[in-house]
Design a protein around this motif. Structure first.
Motif, PDB file in Angstrom:
ATOM      1  N   ASP A  13       0.816  -1.208   0.000  1.00 55.29           N
ATOM      2  CA  ASP A  13       0.000   0.000   0.000  1.00 55.29           C
ATOM      3  C   ASP A  13       0.851   1.259   0.000  1.00 55.29           C
ATOM      4  OD1 ASP A  13      -2.291  -1.526   0.076  1.00 55.29           O
ATOM      5  OD2 ASP A  13      -2.355  -1.567   2.289  1.00 55.29           O
ATOM      6  N   VAL A  14       2.124   1.068   0.279  1.00 55.20           N
ATOM      7  CA  VAL A  14       3.030   2.226   0.297  1.00 55.20           C
ATOM      8  C   VAL A  14       3.894   2.247  -0.964  1.00 55.20           C
ATOM      9  CG1 VAL A  14       4.870   3.396   1.556  1.00 55.20           C
ATOM     10  CG2 VAL A  14       3.039   2.238   2.813  1.00 55.20           C
ATOM     11  N   VAL A  15       4.598   1.165  -1.201  1.00 55.94           N
ATOM     12  CA  VAL A  15       5.427   1.030  -2.399  1.00 55.94           C
ATOM     13  C   VAL A  15       5.149  -0.340  -2.993  1.00 55.94           C
ATOM     14  CG1 VAL A  15       7.758   0.996  -3.344  1.00 55.94           C
ATOM     15  CG2 VAL A  15       7.216   2.526  -1.446  1.00 55.94           C
ATOM     16  N   THR A  16       4.806  -0.369  -4.261  1.00 55.42           N
ATOM     17  CA  THR A  16       4.525  -1.644  -4.901  1.00 55.42           C
ATOM     18  C   THR A  16       5.834  -2.346  -5.259  1.00 55.42           C
ATOM     19  OG1 THR A  16       4.484  -0.729  -7.140  1.00 55.42           O
ATOM     20  CG2 THR A  16       2.417  -0.669  -5.881  1.00 55.42           C
ATOM     21  N   SER A  17       5.710  -3.601  -5.658  1.00 49.93           N
ATOM     22  CA  SER A  17       6.898  -4.368  -6.035  1.00 49.93           C
ATOM     23  C   SER A  17       7.496  -3.891  -7.359  1.00 49.93           C
ATOM     24  CB  SER A  17       6.537  -5.860  -6.135  1.00 49.93           C
ATOM     25  OG  SER A  17       5.498  -6.043  -7.079  1.00 49.93           O
ATOM     26  N   THR A  18       6.765  -3.013  -8.072  1.00 51.05           N
ATOM     27  CA  THR A  18       7.315  -2.432  -9.301  1.00 51.05           C
ATOM     28  C   THR A  18       8.008  -1.102  -9.053  1.00 51.05           C
ATOM     29  OG1 THR A  18       5.203  -1.344  -9.812  1.00 51.05           O
ATOM     30  CG2 THR A  18       5.560  -3.572 -10.706  1.00 51.05           C
ATOM     31  N   GLY A  19       7.963  -0.613  -7.786  1.00 54.81           N
ATOM     32  CA  GLY A  19       8.639   0.634  -7.451  1.00 54.81           C
ATOM     33  C   GLY A  19       7.749   1.858  -7.477  1.00 54.81           C
ATOM     34  N   LYS A  20       6.424   1.692  -7.703  1.00 52.63           N
ATOM     35  CA  LYS A  20       5.519   2.835  -7.745  1.00 52.63           C
ATOM     36  C   LYS A  20       5.210   3.308  -6.330  1.00 52.63           C
ATOM     37  CE  LYS A  20       1.197   4.462  -9.753  1.00 52.63           C
ATOM     38  NZ  LYS A  20       1.907   5.610 -10.383  1.00 52.63           N
ATOM     39  N   LEU A  21       5.336   4.593  -6.094  1.00 57.49           N
ATOM     40  CA  LEU A  21       5.094   5.190  -4.773  1.00 57.49           C
ATOM     41  C   LEU A  21       3.623   5.547  -4.655  1.00 57.49           C
ATOM     42  CD1 LEU A  21       6.589   6.124  -2.180  1.00 57.49           C
ATOM     43  CD2 LEU A  21       6.782   8.377  -3.226  1.00 57.49           C
ATOM     44  N   LEU A  22       2.908   4.931  -3.634  1.00 54.49           N
ATOM     45  CA  LEU A  22       1.476   5.145  -3.468  1.00 54.49           C
ATOM     46  C   LEU A  22       1.151   6.083  -2.313  1.00 54.49           C
ATOM     47  CD1 LEU A  22       0.170   1.487  -3.975  1.00 54.49           C
ATOM     48  CD2 LEU A  22       0.404   3.309  -5.681  1.00 54.49           C
ATOM     49  N   LYS A  23       2.005   6.197  -1.324  1.00 54.05           N
ATOM     50  CA  LYS A  23       1.729   7.024  -0.149  1.00 54.05           C
ATOM     51  C   LYS A  23       1.929   8.491  -0.484  1.00 54.05           C
ATOM     52  CE  LYS A  23       3.126   7.714   4.658  1.00 54.05           C
ATOM     53  NZ  LYS A  23       3.171   9.172   4.462  1.00 54.05           N
ATOM     54  N   SER A  24       0.997   9.319   0.006  1.00 50.85           N
ATOM     55  CA  SER A  24       1.133  10.762  -0.168  1.00 50.85           C
ATOM     56  C   SER A  24       2.053  11.314   0.904  1.00 50.85           C
ATOM     57  CB  SER A  24      -0.245  11.434  -0.091  1.00 50.85           C
ATOM     58  OG  SER A  24      -0.815  11.243   1.198  1.00 50.85           O
ATOM     59  N   ASP A  25       2.283  12.647   0.883  1.00 52.23           N
ATOM     60  CA  ASP A  25       3.197  13.254   1.852  1.00 52.23           C
ATOM     61  C   ASP A  25       2.509  13.605   3.160  1.00 52.23           C
ATOM     62  OD1 ASP A  25       1.615  15.257   0.955  1.00 52.23           O
ATOM     63  OD2 ASP A  25       3.226  16.595   0.314  1.00 52.23           O
ATOM     64  N   GLU A  26       1.259  13.193   3.369  1.00 50.26           N
ATOM     65  CA  GLU A  26       0.562  13.451   4.633  1.00 50.26           C
ATOM     66  C   GLU A  26       0.858  12.332   5.627  1.00 50.26           C
ATOM     67  OE1 GLU A  26      -3.504  13.767   3.614  1.00 50.26           O
ATOM     68  OE2 GLU A  26      -3.286  15.659   2.500  1.00 50.26           O
ATOM     69  N   GLY A  27       0.927  12.663   6.867  1.00 48.97           N
ATOM     70  CA  GLY A  27       1.135  11.662   7.903  1.00 48.97           C
ATOM     71  C   GLY A  27       2.614  11.386   8.155  1.00 48.97           C
ATOM     72  N   ASP A  28       2.845  10.455   9.086  1.00 46.10           N
ATOM     73  CA  ASP A  28       4.210  10.106   9.450  1.00 46.10           C
ATOM     74  C   ASP A  28       4.874   9.240   8.375  1.00 46.10           C
ATOM     75  OD1 ASP A  28       3.763  11.443  11.813  1.00 46.10           O
ATOM     76  OD2 ASP A  28       3.138   9.613  12.886  1.00 46.10           O
ATOM     77  N   ALA A  29       6.183   9.272   8.371  1.00 50.42           N
ATOM     78  CA  ALA A  29       6.940   8.427   7.449  1.00 50.42           C
ATOM     79  C   ALA A  29       6.804   6.966   7.861  1.00 50.42           C
ATOM     80  CB  ALA A  29       8.401   8.836   7.436  1.00 50.42           C
ATOM     81  N   GLU A  30       6.793   6.062   6.912  1.00 53.22           N
ATOM     82  CA  GLU A  30       6.643   4.634   7.178  1.00 53.22           C
ATOM     83  C   GLU A  30       7.864   3.897   6.652  1.00 53.22           C
ATOM     84  OE1 GLU A  30       2.988   2.820   6.018  1.00 53.22           O
ATOM     85  OE2 GLU A  30       1.839   4.681   6.303  1.00 53.22           O
ATOM     86  N   LEU A  31       8.234   2.861   7.380  1.00 55.35           N
ATOM     87  CA  LEU A  31       9.371   2.041   6.980  1.00 55.35           C
ATOM     88  C   LEU A  31       8.866   0.864   6.143  1.00 55.35           C
ATOM     89  CD1 LEU A  31      11.421   1.928  10.303  1.00 55.35           C
ATOM     90  CD2 LEU A  31      11.784   3.377   8.298  1.00 55.35           C
ATOM     91  N   VAL A  32       9.465   0.685   4.963  1.00 55.34           N
ATOM     92  CA  VAL A  32       9.081  -0.393   4.056  1.00 55.34           C
ATOM     93  C   VAL A  32      10.331  -1.185   3.719  1.00 55.34           C
ATOM     94  CG1 VAL A  32       8.132  -0.998   1.798  1.00 55.34           C
ATOM     95  CG2 VAL A  32       7.176   0.924   3.092  1.00 55.34           C
ATOM     96  N   LYS A  33      10.215  -2.474   3.815  1.00 55.49           N
ATOM     97  CA  LYS A  33      11.355  -3.310   3.464  1.00 55.49           C
ATOM     98  C   LYS A  33      11.159  -3.851   2.053  1.00 55.49           C
ATOM     99  CE  LYS A  33      11.749  -7.453   5.179  1.00 55.49           C
ATOM    100  NZ  LYS A  33      11.976  -8.587   6.124  1.00 55.49           N
ATOM    101  N   LEU A  34      12.129  -3.587   1.155  1.00 54.41           N
ATOM    102  CA  LEU A  34      12.143  -4.108  -0.213  1.00 54.41           C
ATOM    103  C   LEU A  34      13.132  -5.257  -0.284  1.00 54.41           C
ATOM    104  CD1 LEU A  34      12.183  -0.804  -2.284  1.00 54.41           C
ATOM    105  CD2 LEU A  34      10.259  -2.352  -1.963  1.00 54.41           C
ATOM    106  N   THR A  35      12.714  -6.320  -0.845  1.00 54.43           N
ATOM    107  CA  THR A  35      13.594  -7.477  -0.998  1.00 54.43           C
ATOM    108  C   THR A  35      13.810  -7.734  -2.476  1.00 54.43           C
ATOM    109  OG1 THR A  35      12.726  -8.457   1.033  1.00 54.43           O
ATOM    110  CG2 THR A  35      13.923  -9.912  -0.472  1.00 54.43           C
ATOM    111  N   ALA A  36      15.066  -7.805  -2.871  1.00 54.60           N
ATOM    112  CA  ALA A  36      15.414  -8.122  -4.256  1.00 54.60           C
ATOM    113  C   ALA A  36      15.932  -9.543  -4.317  1.00 54.60           C
ATOM    114  CB  ALA A  36      16.467  -7.153  -4.775  1.00 54.60           C
TER     115      ALA A  36
END
Length: 434
Positions: free
Chosen positions: A168-191
């Motif tokens: 919901d924040v960053v897709t597996s294709t690299g598209k950024l879905l989260k807007s700049d409102e609210g606190d920053a969220e930590l997302v783990k990407l695995t390659a």
């Protein structure tokens, strides 16, 4: 050398081919004697035969070179393999089974890494990912735009699969879905890097024993297995030479022949075109000369009536017409006719010859009339010439109308081009306004 040989060939051909029609066409295209026409005919065809000899010789030399290149080519068959991570291809080989040619399709596998190299290759792959995956973001601590998550690394031939801990924040294709409102969220990407069977998930190949193979299928399997095993044993080799015989089956490469036969065929076609070009050139000259004579015909009739009305003889009229330096086809014919008369040919016969030499109906009719007048002394020649003048005037009108129609036809293409330009000028602003 070639011209001399061409002359010999022409002399041989002339004995078996009737050249009289060609000579007559040359006489209608040029004002000349029979001997000059025969000489000119020989010169035209000797030149054409010389060109044909050059084309044929060049074709034969090139064909021999291509054949020699094929003959000297090593008997071993060479397979050019794709680079690391490339797609599997197919190559067609040829073998002989029971005295018959059979084509065998073998798999061409890409170059592969040795298992001992994979650890270093994966390190290079991750290094490449770390250089590009952030995209336009300056650091991993402040992601404000889409990421650049490649699915394949062409330099190393590795496939990449991405797993995001929060789609919901960053897709597996690299598209950024989260807007700049609210606190920053930590997302783990695995390659996940994968190369062939070496990846997070593994697959196993199985071998199935099936029906009994016939002779052809046995040959195909034996050759295919040998080629595959050879490639597997030489994983890092870009080119593999195969023996001329595999498991008792001789093999040949079906890709690319010597090209000698097409070259010979093109040489023959070129020679025929050159030979036909000689006839086309004579036809064009004959047509242009006929058109010019038709244009000059009304003026010839007018001047004849003028001189005959003034009491000048037909021969004298011709003499006065050729006194200028005009080198048109009509003037050449008149000079030729006067030369015949001076050489002792009867005047009436010379006029008759001129009409048949030109071989145009209006000229044949006029010259026959003049010949008859000289032979029989026709008294009403002026009346006959007056009628011929009316016919000549009609001929002039028809020529003018024909020229106008031809000019209109020639202007059709430029008009179409101008219409296209106008359409572009009118339509382009409307299209650009959208």
């Amino acid at each position: 050398m070639l011209r001399k040989l061409a002359g010999i060939i022409y002399d041989m051909v002339e004995k078996h081919v009737d050249m009289d029609k060609t000579i007559q066409r040359i006489k209608r295209g040029y004002t000349c004697t029979d001997a000059d026409a025969r000489t000119k005919c020989r010169g035209v065809y000797v030149e054409r035969i010389s060109m044909i000899l050059v084309v044929v010789l060049a074709s034969v030399v090139l064909a021999v070179l291509l054949w020699g290149r094929t003959a000297l080519r090593p008997e071993t068959v060479v397979i050019d393999r794709p680079g690391y991570g490339g797609d599997k291809g197919t190559k067609t080989l040829e073998t002989e089974v029971d005295g018959q040619k059979k084509q065998v399709n073998v798999d061409v596998l890409p170059i592969e890494y040795d298992e001992s190299e994979l650890e270093d290759v994966f390190d290079l792959g991750f290094t490449e990912i770390e250089e590009i995956y952030l995209g336009e973001n300056e650091s991993a601590d402040c992601i404000q735009s889409d990421l650049d998550l490649p699915e394949r690394l062409d330099d190393t031939g590795l496939d990449v699969a991405w797993i995001s801990s929060d789609q919901d924040v960053v897709t597996s294709t690299g598209k950024l879905l989260k807007s700049d409102e609210g606190d920053a969220e930590l997302v783990k990407l695995t390659a996940v890097l994968s190369y062939g069977e070496h990846s997070a998930e593994r697959e196993y190949n199985i071998r199935v024993t099936g029906r009994v193979l016939d002779a052809g299928e046995k040959a195909e399997k034996a050759i295919s297995d040998f080629v595959k095993n050879t490639q597997m044993e030489n994983r890092a080799s870009g080119r593999i030479e195969l023996p001329s015989e595999i498991e008792g089956y001789s093999i040949e490469d079906t890709a690319g022949g010597s090209g000698a036969i097409p070259v010979i065929f093109l040489g023959i076609i070129s020679a025929v075109c050159i030979w036909m070009g000689a006839r086309a050139k004579l036809s064009k000259q004959e047509k242009e000369r006929k058109q010019q004579l038709m244009i000059d015909y009304p003026e010839l009739v007018d001047r004849l009536i003028l001189y005959l009305g003034a009491g000048v003889t037909i021969r004298g009229s011709f003499v006065r017409m050729v006194q200028n330096d005009d080198e048109s086809a009509l003037m050449k014919e008149l000079r030729y006719t006067l030369n015949e008369i001076q050489a002792g040919i009867p005047e009436g016969e010379a006029y008759y010859n001129m009409g048949h030499r030109i071989n145009i109906p209006v000229y044949m009719k006029l010259m026959s009339m003049l010949s008859q007048n000289v032979s029989k002394g026709t008294k009403d020649i002026m009346i006959m010439m007056a009628g011929e003048e009316q016919a000549a005037l009609q001929t002039r009108k028809e020529l003018a109308r024909k020229k106008g129609e031809e000019a209109g036809t020639r202007l059709l293409f430029p008009m179409i081009v101008l219409l296209g330009v106008v359409m572009v000028i009118v339509v382009l602003p409307a299209v650009m306004s959208f």
